[in-house]
Design a protein around this motif. Structure first.
Motif, PDB file in Angstrom:
ATOM      1  N   TRP A 132       0.833  -1.209   0.000  1.00  0.00           N
ATOM      2  CA  TRP A 132       0.000   0.000   0.000  1.00  0.00           C
ATOM      3  C   TRP A 132       0.871   1.263   0.000  1.00  0.00           C
ATOM      4  O   TRP A 132       0.610   2.206  -0.722  1.00  0.00           O
ATOM      5  CB  TRP A 132      -0.925   0.001   1.206  1.00  0.00           C
ATOM      6  CG  TRP A 132      -1.774   1.216   1.298  1.00  0.00           C
ATOM      7  CD1 TRP A 132      -1.527   2.324   2.044  1.00  0.00           C
ATOM      8  CD2 TRP A 132      -2.992   1.470   0.600  1.00  0.00           C
ATOM      9  NE1 TRP A 132      -2.521   3.236   1.867  1.00  0.00           N
ATOM     10  CE2 TRP A 132      -3.443   2.751   0.988  1.00  0.00           C
ATOM     11  CE3 TRP A 132      -3.762   0.748  -0.302  1.00  0.00           C
ATOM     12  CZ2 TRP A 132      -4.612   3.305   0.507  1.00  0.00           C
ATOM     13  CZ3 TRP A 132      -4.922   1.310  -0.769  1.00  0.00           C
ATOM     14  CH2 TRP A 132      -5.337   2.572  -0.381  1.00  0.00           C
ATOM     15  N   PHE A 133       1.921   1.266   0.808  1.00  0.00           N
ATOM     16  CA  PHE A 133       2.730   2.473   0.959  1.00  0.00           C
ATOM     17  C   PHE A 133       3.857   2.586  -0.064  1.00  0.00           C
ATOM     18  O   PHE A 133       4.236   3.689  -0.445  1.00  0.00           O
ATOM     19  CB  PHE A 133       3.312   2.567   2.365  1.00  0.00           C
ATOM     20  CG  PHE A 133       2.268   2.837   3.399  1.00  0.00           C
ATOM     21  CD1 PHE A 133       1.594   4.039   3.416  1.00  0.00           C
ATOM     22  CD2 PHE A 133       1.936   1.882   4.345  1.00  0.00           C
ATOM     23  CE1 PHE A 133       0.618   4.300   4.354  1.00  0.00           C
ATOM     24  CE2 PHE A 133       0.967   2.133   5.288  1.00  0.00           C
ATOM     25  CZ  PHE A 133       0.302   3.345   5.293  1.00  0.00           C
ATOM     26  N   ILE A 134       4.388   1.481  -0.512  1.00  0.00           N
ATOM     27  CA  ILE A 134       5.542   1.524  -1.412  1.00  0.00           C
ATOM     28  C   ILE A 134       5.141   1.332  -2.863  1.00  0.00           C
ATOM     29  O   ILE A 134       5.647   2.004  -3.746  1.00  0.00           O
ATOM     30  CB  ILE A 134       6.590   0.459  -1.004  1.00  0.00           C
ATOM     31  CG1 ILE A 134       7.006   0.632   0.447  1.00  0.00           C
ATOM     32  CG2 ILE A 134       7.780   0.503  -1.929  1.00  0.00           C
ATOM     33  CD1 ILE A 134       7.681   1.954   0.756  1.00  0.00           C
ATOM     34  N   LYS A 135       4.262   0.440  -3.128  1.00  0.00           N
ATOM     35  CA  LYS A 135       3.869   0.146  -4.509  1.00  0.00           C
ATOM     36  C   LYS A 135       2.645   0.952  -4.890  1.00  0.00           C
ATOM     37  O   LYS A 135       2.156   1.773  -4.132  1.00  0.00           O
ATOM     38  CB  LYS A 135       3.556  -1.349  -4.647  1.00  0.00           C
ATOM     39  CG  LYS A 135       4.681  -2.259  -4.274  1.00  0.00           C
ATOM     40  CD  LYS A 135       5.563  -2.439  -5.426  1.00  0.00           C
ATOM     41  CE  LYS A 135       6.618  -3.476  -5.076  1.00  0.00           C
ATOM     42  NZ  LYS A 135       7.690  -3.414  -5.960  1.00  0.00           N
ATOM     43  N   ASN A 136       2.111   0.663  -6.053  1.00  0.00           N
ATOM     44  CA  ASN A 136       0.895   1.365  -6.486  1.00  0.00           C
ATOM     45  C   ASN A 136      -0.346   0.649  -5.955  1.00  0.00           C
ATOM     46  O   ASN A 136      -0.291  -0.471  -5.470  1.00  0.00           O
ATOM     47  CB  ASN A 136       0.853   1.492  -8.009  1.00  0.00           C
ATOM     48  CG  ASN A 136       0.913   0.155  -8.704  1.00  0.00           C
ATOM     49  OD1 ASN A 136       0.645  -0.875  -8.119  1.00  0.00           O
ATOM     50  ND2 ASN A 136       1.267   0.180  -9.966  1.00  0.00           N
ATOM     51  N   LYS A 137      -1.455   1.315  -6.054  1.00  0.00           N
ATOM     52  CA  LYS A 137      -2.702   0.790  -5.490  1.00  0.00           C
ATOM     53  C   LYS A 137      -3.222  -0.410  -6.270  1.00  0.00           C
ATOM     54  O   LYS A 137      -3.862  -1.292  -5.721  1.00  0.00           O
ATOM     55  CB  LYS A 137      -3.774   1.887  -5.456  1.00  0.00           C
ATOM     56  CG  LYS A 137      -3.354   3.130  -4.718  1.00  0.00           C
ATOM     57  CD  LYS A 137      -2.807   2.837  -3.351  1.00  0.00           C
ATOM     58  CE  LYS A 137      -2.359   4.102  -2.664  1.00  0.00           C
ATOM     59  NZ  LYS A 137      -1.036   4.068  -2.142  1.00  0.00           N
TER      60      LYS A 137
END
Length: 162
Positions: A132-137
């Motif tokens: 959630w925080f590092i990659k895309n949604k």
């Protein structure tokens, strides 16, 4: 202020971005530059400046930082997938090590579900937060759906091999 002064101030603001503005605005600036010597010099100077990114090498290849960033993104994705597969593999291995024909299958599969709850759910929660925080949604939603499918159908898949 006169209309000429207003136009002069606007032209001074627009000349640095001359190549990015519409054709109509360019024509207004060019008409003003015919009347104003200062803006004419500034326009000629701006037309001769070639802006190139600092991050480009002589052969127009991106610097290594972007390659490293791309590689890091791929390695992170592979690491997240590998951790999930390792934990599921260990849960499956443990299940087959403890599997016995003498014990009812329902009890043994309750142990498999308990292992999923104890080990896979916390891992998937942490990895989903990372996603959630590092990659895309989009990647988050895909992995969330896969985790739910694994939790729901994993024991049914193992039943095929028993």
């Amino acid at each position: 202020m006169t209309k000429f002064d207003d136009l002069h101030i606007l032209c001074q603001e627009l000349i640095p971005i001359y190549s990015e503005i519409d054709e109509e605005a360019k024509q207004v600036i060019e008409r003003h530059a015919e009347e104003c010597e200062f803006c004419k010099k500034k326009l000629n100077t701006a037309a001769n400046i070639e802006i190139t990114p600092k991050e480009m090498n002589d052969d127009n290849t991106p610097v290594k930082r972007f390659k490293k960033l791309f590689l890091l993104k791929k390695v992170n994705t592979l690491l997240v997938l590998t951790l999930r597969v390792i934990v599921l593999g260990l849960i499956t291995f443990d299940f087959f090590q403890r599997f016995s024909q003498n014990i009812p299958h329902g009890i043994q599969f309750e142990g498999l579900r308990a292992s999923l709850v104890l080990f896979y759910i916390p891992l998937s929660f942490v990895l989903l937060m990372f996603t959630w925080f590092i990659k895309n949604k989009r990647t988050f939603w895909i992995t969330l759906i896969l985790d739910v499918l694994i939790l729901y159908f994993f024991d049914n898949i193992i039943r095929l091999f028993v």
